[in-house]
Design a protein around this motif. Structure first.
Motif, PDB file in Angstrom:
ATOM      1  N   UNK A  20      15.136  69.536 133.016  1.00 22.83           N
ATOM      2  CA  UNK A  20      14.591  70.891 133.692  1.00 22.83           C
ATOM      3  C   UNK A  20      13.316  71.097 133.019  1.00 22.83           C
ATOM      4  N   UNK A  21      13.053  70.518 131.747  1.00 24.28           N
ATOM      5  CA  UNK A  21      11.641  70.710 130.990  1.00 24.28           C
ATOM      6  C   UNK A  21      10.459  69.904 132.164  1.00 24.28           C
ATOM      7  N   UNK A  22      11.000  68.599 132.462  1.00 28.38           N
ATOM      8  CA  UNK A  22      10.397  67.921 133.282  1.00 28.38           C
ATOM      9  C   UNK A  22       9.989  68.556 134.498  1.00 28.38           C
ATOM     10  N   UNK A  23      10.869  69.038 135.215  1.00 33.87           N
ATOM     11  CA  UNK A  23      10.709  69.565 136.533  1.00 33.87           C
ATOM     12  C   UNK A  23       9.792  70.825 136.466  1.00 33.87           C
ATOM     13  N   UNK A  24      10.146  71.639 135.484  1.00 32.98           N
ATOM     14  CA  UNK A  24       9.264  72.785 135.287  1.00 32.98           C
ATOM     15  C   UNK A  24       7.626  72.691 135.002  1.00 32.98           C
ATOM     16  N   UNK A  25       7.676  71.674 133.851  1.00 36.37           N
ATOM     17  CA  UNK A  25       6.344  71.248 133.988  1.00 36.37           C
ATOM     18  C   UNK A  25       5.572  70.820 135.127  1.00 36.37           C
ATOM     19  N   UNK A  26       6.115  69.773 135.822  1.00 38.37           N
ATOM     20  CA  UNK A  26       5.541  69.284 137.127  1.00 38.37           C
ATOM     21  C   UNK A  26       5.154  70.577 138.135  1.00 38.37           C
ATOM     22  N   UNK A  28       5.088  73.761 137.308  1.00 43.52           N
ATOM     23  CA  UNK A  28       3.978  74.806 136.924  1.00 43.52           C
ATOM     24  C   UNK A  28       2.683  74.116 137.005  1.00 43.52           C
ATOM     25  N   UNK A  29       2.518  73.035 136.883  1.00 47.93           N
ATOM     26  CA  UNK A  29       0.863  72.321 136.794  1.00 47.93           C
ATOM     27  C   UNK A  29       0.719  72.136 138.181  1.00 47.93           C
ATOM     28  N   UNK A  30       1.455  71.988 139.160  1.00 46.17           N
ATOM     29  CA  UNK A  30       1.105  71.990 140.461  1.00 46.17           C
ATOM     30  C   UNK A  30       0.697  73.283 141.071  1.00 46.17           C
ATOM     31  N   UNK A  31       1.362  74.321 140.592  1.00 49.46           N
ATOM     32  CA  UNK A  31       1.065  75.530 140.898  1.00 49.46           C
ATOM     33  C   UNK A  31      -0.300  76.088 140.484  1.00 49.46           C
ATOM     34  N   UNK A  32      -0.345  75.708 139.235  1.00 53.00           N
ATOM     35  CA  UNK A  32      -1.603  76.278 138.687  1.00 53.00           C
ATOM     36  C   UNK A  32      -2.917  75.553 139.578  1.00 53.00           C
ATOM     37  N   UNK A  33      -2.651  74.233 139.607  1.00 52.05           N
ATOM     38  CA  UNK A  33      -3.842  73.587 140.432  1.00 52.05           C
ATOM     39  C   UNK A  33      -4.041  74.302 141.857  1.00 52.05           C
TER      40      UNK A  33
END
Length: 155
Positions: A20-26, A28-33
Protein backbone atom coordinates in the motif's frame (compact mmCIF):
# COMPACT_ATOMS: atom_id res chain seq x y z
CA UNK A 1 -14.82 -17.56 -2.05
CA UNK A 2 -11.72 -15.96 -3.54
CA UNK A 3 -8.31 -17.35 -2.72
CA UNK A 4 -5.11 -15.34 -2.67
CA UNK A 5 -3.66 -17.14 -5.68
CA UNK A 6 -6.77 -16.18 -7.71
CA UNK A 7 -6.12 -12.46 -7.28
CA UNK A 8 -3.97 -10.36 -9.56
CA UNK A 9 -0.48 -9.82 -8.18
CA UNK A 10 -1.00 -6.06 -7.86
CA UNK A 11 -4.10 -6.53 -5.67
CA UNK A 12 -2.18 -8.88 -3.40
CA UNK A 13 0.70 -6.40 -3.25
CA UNK A 14 -1.60 -3.55 -2.11
CA UNK A 15 -3.06 -5.70 0.67
CA UNK A 16 0.23 -5.48 2.57
CA UNK A 17 1.20 -2.25 4.33
CA UNK A 18 4.44 -2.15 2.34
CA UNK A 19 2.54 -2.67 -0.89
CA UNK A 20 0.00 0.00 0.00
CA UNK A 21 2.83 2.39 0.86
CA UNK A 22 4.46 1.74 -2.50
CA UNK A 23 1.23 2.18 -4.47
CA UNK A 24 0.26 5.36 -2.58
CA UNK A 25 3.73 6.86 -3.00
CA UNK A 26 3.68 6.22 -6.72
CA UNK A 27 0.12 7.52 -7.19
CA UNK A 28 0.68 10.66 -5.11
CA UNK A 29 3.94 11.46 -6.92
CA UNK A 30 2.29 11.07 -10.32
CA UNK A 31 -0.72 13.15 -9.31
CA UNK A 32 1.58 15.87 -7.96
CA UNK A 33 3.51 15.94 -11.24
CA UNK A 34 0.27 16.04 -13.21
CA UNK A 35 -1.07 18.92 -11.12
CA UNK A 36 2.28 20.73 -11.55
CA UNK A 37 1.72 20.64 -15.30
CA UNK A 38 -1.56 22.50 -14.74
CA UNK A 39 0.18 25.55 -13.30
CA UNK A 40 -0.74 28.89 -14.80
CA UNK A 41 1.46 29.44 -17.88
CA UNK A 42 2.66 32.84 -16.61
CA UNK A 43 3.80 31.33 -13.30
CA UNK A 44 7.54 30.70 -13.29
CA UNK A 45 7.89 30.27 -9.52
CA UNK A 46 9.47 27.11 -8.14
CA UNK A 47 7.33 24.45 -6.53
CA UNK A 48 8.74 25.38 -3.10
CA UNK A 49 7.98 29.08 -3.62
CA UNK A 50 4.42 28.24 -4.59
CA UNK A 51 4.11 26.00 -1.54
CA UNK A 52 5.13 28.93 0.68
CA UNK A 53 2.61 31.24 -0.99
CA UNK A 54 -0.12 28.62 -0.60
CA UNK A 55 0.77 28.08 3.08
CA UNK A 56 0.62 31.81 3.81
CA UNK A 57 -2.61 32.17 1.85
CA UNK A 58 -4.19 29.29 3.75
CA UNK A 59 -2.83 29.88 7.27
CA UNK A 60 -2.19 33.62 7.40
CA UNK A 61 1.02 35.27 8.46
CA UNK A 62 3.70 33.01 9.91
CA UNK A 63 7.14 33.45 11.41
CA UNK A 64 9.95 32.24 9.14
CA UNK A 65 10.78 29.41 11.57
CA UNK A 66 7.16 28.27 11.71
CA UNK A 67 6.94 28.46 7.93
CA UNK A 68 10.12 26.38 7.61
CA UNK A 69 8.76 23.78 10.02
CA UNK A 70 5.40 23.65 8.18
CA UNK A 71 7.14 23.19 4.81
CA UNK A 72 9.71 20.80 6.32
CA UNK A 73 12.78 22.75 5.24
CA UNK A 74 15.67 24.31 7.16
CA UNK A 75 15.22 27.95 8.28
CA UNK A 76 18.10 29.28 6.11
CA UNK A 77 16.47 27.68 3.07
CA UNK A 78 13.13 29.26 3.99
CA UNK A 79 14.81 32.64 4.46
CA UNK A 80 16.14 32.44 0.89
CA UNK A 81 12.70 31.53 -0.45
CA UNK A 82 11.03 34.34 1.50
CA UNK A 83 13.66 36.81 0.28
CA UNK A 84 13.01 35.85 -3.34
CA UNK A 85 9.25 36.11 -2.84
CA UNK A 86 9.62 39.48 -1.11
CA UNK A 87 11.86 40.77 -3.92
CA UNK A 88 9.11 39.75 -6.37
CA UNK A 89 6.50 41.62 -4.29
CA UNK A 90 4.56 38.47 -3.46
CA UNK A 91 5.15 38.49 0.32
CA UNK A 92 6.14 41.09 2.88
CA UNK A 93 8.01 40.84 6.14
CA UNK A 94 6.46 42.46 9.19
CA UNK A 95 7.33 42.81 12.84
CA UNK A 96 6.13 39.92 14.98
CA UNK A 97 3.19 41.13 17.11
CA UNK A 98 4.63 39.86 20.43
CA UNK A 99 8.32 39.07 19.84
CA UNK A 100 10.45 41.91 18.51
CA UNK A 101 13.25 39.48 17.65
CA UNK A 102 11.12 37.67 15.08
CA UNK A 103 9.66 38.58 11.74
CA UNK A 104 6.40 37.29 10.32
CA UNK A 105 5.74 36.84 6.65
CA UNK A 106 2.41 37.61 5.00
CA UNK A 107 1.25 37.27 1.42
CA UNK A 108 0.64 40.52 -0.50
CA UNK A 109 -2.33 41.26 -2.76
CA UNK A 110 -0.12 40.39 -5.74
CA UNK A 111 0.83 37.10 -4.07
CA UNK A 112 -2.83 36.33 -3.38
CA UNK A 113 -3.59 36.89 -7.06
CA UNK A 114 -0.85 34.42 -8.05
CA UNK A 115 -2.23 31.84 -5.61
CA UNK A 116 -5.82 32.40 -6.75
CA UNK A 117 -4.88 31.91 -10.42
CA UNK A 118 -2.93 28.77 -9.55
CA UNK A 119 -5.71 27.31 -7.39
CA UNK A 120 -8.39 28.08 -9.97
CA UNK A 121 -6.51 26.42 -12.80
CA UNK A 122 -5.48 23.30 -10.87
CA UNK A 123 -8.82 22.90 -9.10
CA UNK A 124 -10.65 23.21 -12.40
CA UNK A 125 -8.53 20.43 -13.92
CA UNK A 126 -8.95 18.16 -10.88
CA UNK A 127 -12.69 18.84 -10.64
CA UNK A 128 -13.12 17.74 -14.24
CA UNK A 129 -11.22 14.52 -13.51
CA UNK A 130 -13.30 13.87 -10.38
CA UNK A 131 -16.52 14.28 -12.37
CA UNK A 132 -15.37 11.36 -14.51
CA UNK A 133 -15.27 9.07 -11.46
CA UNK A 134 -18.15 7.13 -10.01
CA UNK A 135 -19.97 8.51 -6.96
CA UNK A 136 -18.47 5.66 -4.96
CA UNK A 137 -14.91 6.54 -6.01
CA UNK A 138 -15.50 10.22 -5.19
CA UNK A 139 -16.78 9.19 -1.76
CA UNK A 140 -13.65 7.11 -1.15
CA UNK A 141 -11.48 10.10 -2.09
CA UNK A 142 -13.59 12.40 0.12
CA UNK A 143 -12.85 10.12 3.08
CA UNK A 144 -9.19 9.68 2.10
CA UNK A 145 -8.37 13.40 1.74
CA UNK A 146 -8.07 14.19 5.48
CA UNK A 147 -6.09 10.99 6.03
CA UNK A 148 -3.63 11.94 3.29
CA UNK A 149 -3.38 15.42 4.82
CA UNK A 150 -2.51 13.92 8.22
CA UNK A 151 0.13 11.73 6.58
CA UNK A 152 1.61 14.75 4.79
CA UNK A 153 1.85 16.69 8.07
CA UNK A 154 3.22 13.84 10.20
CA UNK A 155 6.80 13.59 11.38
Amino acid sequence: MTYANDMPTRELHVRTDAGLASELRFAVMRLRRRLARERHPDNDLSVSSMAVLHALHRHGELAVGALAAREQVQPPSMTRTVTALADAGLVERCAHPSDGRQVVVRVTDEGRAVVAADLTRRDRWLSRRLEELSAEDRDVLRRAAPILQRLAESE
